[in-house]
Design a protein around this motif. Structure first.
Motif, short mmCIF file in Angstrom:
data_model
loop_
_atom_site.label_atom_id
_atom_site.label_comp_id
_atom_site.label_asym_id
_atom_site.label_seq_id
_atom_site.Cartn_x
_atom_site.Cartn_y
_atom_site.Cartn_z
N GLU A 46 0.82 -1.20 0.00
CA GLU A 46 0.00 0.00 0.00
C GLU A 46 0.86 1.26 0.00
O GLU A 46 0.58 2.22 -0.73
CB GLU A 46 -0.95 -0.02 1.19
CG GLU A 46 -1.97 -1.15 1.10
CD GLU A 46 -2.94 -1.18 2.27
OE1 GLU A 46 -2.73 -0.40 3.24
OE2 GLU A 46 -3.92 -1.96 2.23
N GLU A 47 1.93 1.25 0.80
CA GLU A 47 2.83 2.40 0.83
C GLU A 47 3.49 2.61 -0.53
O GLU A 47 3.64 3.75 -1.00
CB GLU A 47 3.91 2.22 1.90
CG GLU A 47 3.37 2.16 3.33
CD GLU A 47 3.13 0.73 3.79
OE1 GLU A 47 2.65 -0.10 2.97
OE2 GLU A 47 3.39 0.45 4.97
N LEU A 50 0.99 4.21 -3.03
CA LEU A 50 0.77 5.64 -2.80
C LEU A 50 2.00 6.46 -3.19
O LEU A 50 1.86 7.59 -3.70
CB LEU A 50 0.41 5.87 -1.33
CG LEU A 50 -0.95 5.31 -0.90
CD1 LEU A 50 -1.14 5.43 0.61
CD2 LEU A 50 -2.09 5.99 -1.65
N ASP A 51 3.19 5.91 -3.00
CA ASP A 51 4.42 6.60 -3.41
C ASP A 51 4.42 6.81 -4.92
O ASP A 51 4.72 7.90 -5.42
CB ASP A 51 5.63 5.77 -2.99
CG ASP A 51 6.92 6.25 -3.64
OD1 ASP A 51 7.28 7.42 -3.44
OD2 ASP A 51 7.54 5.45 -4.38
N GLU A 54 1.72 9.36 -5.99
CA GLU A 54 2.04 10.75 -5.66
C GLU A 54 3.18 11.30 -6.51
O GLU A 54 3.09 12.42 -7.03
CB GLU A 54 2.40 10.84 -4.17
CG GLU A 54 2.59 12.27 -3.67
CD GLU A 54 2.52 12.37 -2.16
OE1 GLU A 54 2.45 13.51 -1.66
OE2 GLU A 54 2.53 11.33 -1.48
N ILE A 76 -5.18 13.10 -4.28
CA ILE A 76 -4.29 12.13 -3.64
C ILE A 76 -4.75 11.83 -2.23
O ILE A 76 -4.66 10.69 -1.75
CB ILE A 76 -2.81 12.62 -3.66
CG1 ILE A 76 -1.87 11.57 -3.07
CG2 ILE A 76 -2.67 13.94 -2.93
CD1 ILE A 76 -1.76 10.30 -3.86
N ASP A 77 -5.29 12.84 -1.53
CA ASP A 77 -5.80 12.61 -0.17
C ASP A 77 -7.00 11.67 -0.19
O ASP A 77 -7.17 10.84 0.72
CB ASP A 77 -6.17 13.92 0.49
CG ASP A 77 -4.94 14.75 0.87
OD1 ASP A 77 -3.86 14.14 1.03
OD2 ASP A 77 -5.06 15.98 0.97
N LYS A 80 -5.52 8.20 -0.53
CA LYS A 80 -4.90 7.77 0.72
C LYS A 80 -5.96 7.34 1.74
O LYS A 80 -5.81 6.33 2.43
CB LYS A 80 -4.05 8.90 1.30
CG LYS A 80 -2.77 9.18 0.53
CD LYS A 80 -2.00 10.35 1.15
CE LYS A 80 -0.70 10.61 0.41
NZ LYS A 80 0.04 11.78 0.96
N HIS A 81 -7.03 8.12 1.81
CA HIS A 81 -8.12 7.79 2.75
C HIS A 81 -8.74 6.44 2.38
O HIS A 81 -9.01 5.61 3.26
CB HIS A 81 -9.17 8.90 2.71
CG HIS A 81 -10.36 8.63 3.57
ND1 HIS A 81 -10.36 8.81 4.93
CD2 HIS A 81 -11.61 8.14 3.25
CE1 HIS A 81 -11.54 8.48 5.43
NE2 HIS A 81 -12.31 8.06 4.43
N VAL A 83 -7.37 3.92 0.65
CA VAL A 83 -6.44 2.81 0.91
C VAL A 83 -6.40 2.49 2.40
O VAL A 83 -6.41 1.32 2.80
CB VAL A 83 -5.03 3.17 0.39
CG1 VAL A 83 -4.00 2.16 0.89
CG2 VAL A 83 -5.01 3.21 -1.13
N ARG A 84 -6.37 3.54 3.22
CA ARG A 84 -6.30 3.35 4.66
C ARG A 84 -7.55 2.66 5.20
O ARG A 84 -7.46 1.81 6.10
CB ARG A 84 -6.11 4.71 5.33
CG ARG A 84 -5.81 4.66 6.81
CD ARG A 84 -5.26 5.99 7.33
NE ARG A 84 -6.07 7.13 6.93
CZ ARG A 84 -5.69 8.07 6.07
NH1 ARG A 84 -4.51 8.00 5.49
NH2 ARG A 84 -6.50 9.09 5.76
N THR A 91 -9.72 0.02 -3.30
CA THR A 91 -9.47 1.37 -3.82
C THR A 91 -9.37 1.35 -5.34
O THR A 91 -9.92 2.22 -6.04
CB THR A 91 -8.19 1.95 -3.21
OG1 THR A 91 -8.37 2.10 -1.79
CG2 THR A 91 -7.83 3.29 -3.82
#
Length: 534
Positions: A46-47, A50-51, A54, A76-77, A80-81, A83-84, A91
């Protein structure tokens, strides 16, 4: 359009490539490093996603993916929301339903992207990965057109981990190894030689379908290969210079394999499916024993019929699943549920499925891929491939299952279609016809039949290619057999009758055509294609 580089710029690129390659190969990659890389990738999916989103998409103003996301009103926010709270795959499904995806034709630049009032004209380079240095330029080996790709040595290092575990999984680490793969501009042979050198695994022969030499290749492609061979020798891990073995001389490879079977240490060969079958057939024709040989194959479907050819010769076969724009996507399972069962590399890509309509009354679940690491030549965000099959999570006792690769993909088929006279026929139907029905009724084997689609005055025309090896046949009976079969495939729509009425289908007595990488597809297309780059 291909950008022409000056001779001085080309020279600087080659000097830089040689220096980078020397540094890359001097430091071997250990088994522990392979395992750690794969485990870390699975734990940080997941990290990593997002990398890339972004820094490789939202930060790039002209990225088509960014324009799709902006058009959908997704920041992007927001991602992120999601995915979290919902996880990565959920997602991606949300993005898909919001119009953030690409069809294969869009990704290849064959069609503009259209979503509502948004229309984007794109070409394949719009999806180049902005996060890599691009030390090698080559191309894919697609049947309709190649796609120019830029490769980073860090990407080779990533795939080296998978190659090590593939060999470990099947007990191949100490087996004498050779590859039968073409030279640049095609990338598979280059990649295999470099990754095995990085792993300190043996490569006894690099058999190549095309000639190696300054007068036999474009100079830049010769220099790339020559530099690889020279640099590997400088560091004391020499890779072999390529040996030209055209398909008509395939018996030479069969003899090499037979020599190791005779010594009690059967060899291991990497090539595509059609080339591997040629080797088995050459061994049978010369009464050579190549039993125990392990074939690692890719590039074309490994069907039940094709796998049976290897088993009948006493050989083992396993496939990998790859895409030129991403490299390896799946590697063979040693405890398979099907002949082509692969573990999907979920540290490298995320996979979701989308229903794709192929005919008014028929659809399949096609895979969409999303890049999870920084090193592939292209970035993908919900990009459709032309494959479908069975995608399932299951526990597995092989080495890859133990690491945590739980998603399996098998019974892999293409939904690239034979299209003529307003009709579509699936690749899976064509395979059944060419591999089973026609050989059983008229003789020969699966390597003797192929559909050829050409374009005449802007219209597609279809021929059934039949090798002269099959012998005398009644062409009228062959055409009738094909049309009757296609009538059955079309669910009672009698599509084949259109071919009968218009005399669309013709029989050609010649050997089936191969691609530049010696693949023999069920459908071979000869057509002017504007997006080919070299």
């Amino acid at each position: 359009m291909t950008t022409k580089l000056s001779a001085f710029t080309e020279l600087k690129l080659f000097v830089g490539f040689a220096a980078n390659l020397r540094g890359f190969l001097r430091k071997p990659m250990t088994p522990d490093e392979c395992a750690q890389r794969m485990l870390h990738g699975l734990q940080t999916r997941e990290e990593s996603f997002l990398d890339i989103l972004e820094n490789g998409i939202y930060a790039i103003d002209n990225s088509p993916y960014r324009k799709l996301l902006v058009h959908a009103g997704i920041t992007i926010d927001d991602v992120k929301h999601s995915v979290r709270n919902s996880g990565l795959e959920k997602t991606l499904e949300w993005l898909l339903n919001s119009g953030v995806y690409l069809t294969l034709n869009e990704f290849k630049g064959r069609r503009p992207i259209r979503r509502g009032n948004l229309e984007l004209d794109v070409n394949p380079r719009d999806f180049d990965n902005p996060l890599i240095a691009g030390q090698i330029v080559s191309q894919t080996s697609g049947s309709r057109s190649g796609t120019r790709i830029s490769m980073d040595l860090a990407h080779y290092e990533q795939d080296a981990a998978y190659v090590y575990y593939l060999d470990l999984n099947f007990g191949l680490l100490d087996r004498p190894f050779a590859l039968w793969r073409p030279l640049p501009p095609f990338i598979a042979g280059v990649k295999d030689a470099i990754t095995r050198c990085k792993l300190r695994l043996n490569v006894q022969h690099w058999f190549s379908q095309n000639k190696y030499g300054i007068f036999s290749q474009p100079v830049k492609h010769y220099l790339m290969t020559a530099l690889m061979v020279h640099v590997s020798r400088l560091i004391g891990r020499p890779m072999p210079a390529p040996e030209h073995v055209p398909p008509r001389d395939v018996w030479r490879i069969a003899e090499w394999l037979a020599s190791y079977t005779a010594n009690g240490n059967p060899a291991y060969l990497h090539t595509n499916v059609a080339s591997a079958i040629r080797i088995v057939q050459a061994a049978q024709e010369r009464e050579l024993d190549i039993s125990g040989t392990f074939f690692r194959v890719g590039g074309e479907p490994l069907t039940v019929t094709r796998a049976a050819i290897f088993r009948a010769a006493g050989c083992e076969v396993a496939c990998h699943y790859a895409m030129g724009e991403q490299g390896l996507l799946g590697i063979g399972c040693a405890s398979p549920n099907a002949v082509d069962d692969v573990h999907m590399l979920l540290d490298k890509v995320a996979v979701i499925q989308r229903e794709i309509s192929l005919a008014p009354d028929f659809s399949v679940l096609g895979n969409l891929y999303t890049t999870l690491i920084r090193t592939p030549p292209k970035l993908m965000l919900n990009v459709e491939s032309d494959d479908y099959g069975s995608l399932e999570h299951r526990a597995c006792s092989c080495k890859l299952g133990e690491i945590g690769y739980s998603l399996h993909f098998h019974t892999i088929q293409s939904y690239e279609k034979l299209t003529s006279e307003g009709m579509n026929f699936l690749g899976s139907d064509l395979l059944k016809l060419l591999e089973d029905i026609l050989p059983n009724k008229f003789g020969g084997n699966l390597m003797d039949y192929q559909f050829l689609e050409t374009e005449e005055q802007g219209l597609p025309k279809v021929s059934l290619v039949i090798s002269p090896r099959v012998g005398d046949i009644d062409e009228t009976s062959v055409v009738a057999c094909v049309i009757d079969f296609l009538n059955q495939c079309s669910g009672g729509n009698q599509y084949g009758e259109r071919w009968r009425e218009s005399n669309t289908l013709r029989v050609l007595r010649q050997d089936p055509s191969a691609t530049g990488t010696s693949k023999v597809h069920a459908l071979h297309v000869e057509r002017q294609v504007s997006e080919v780059e070299s």
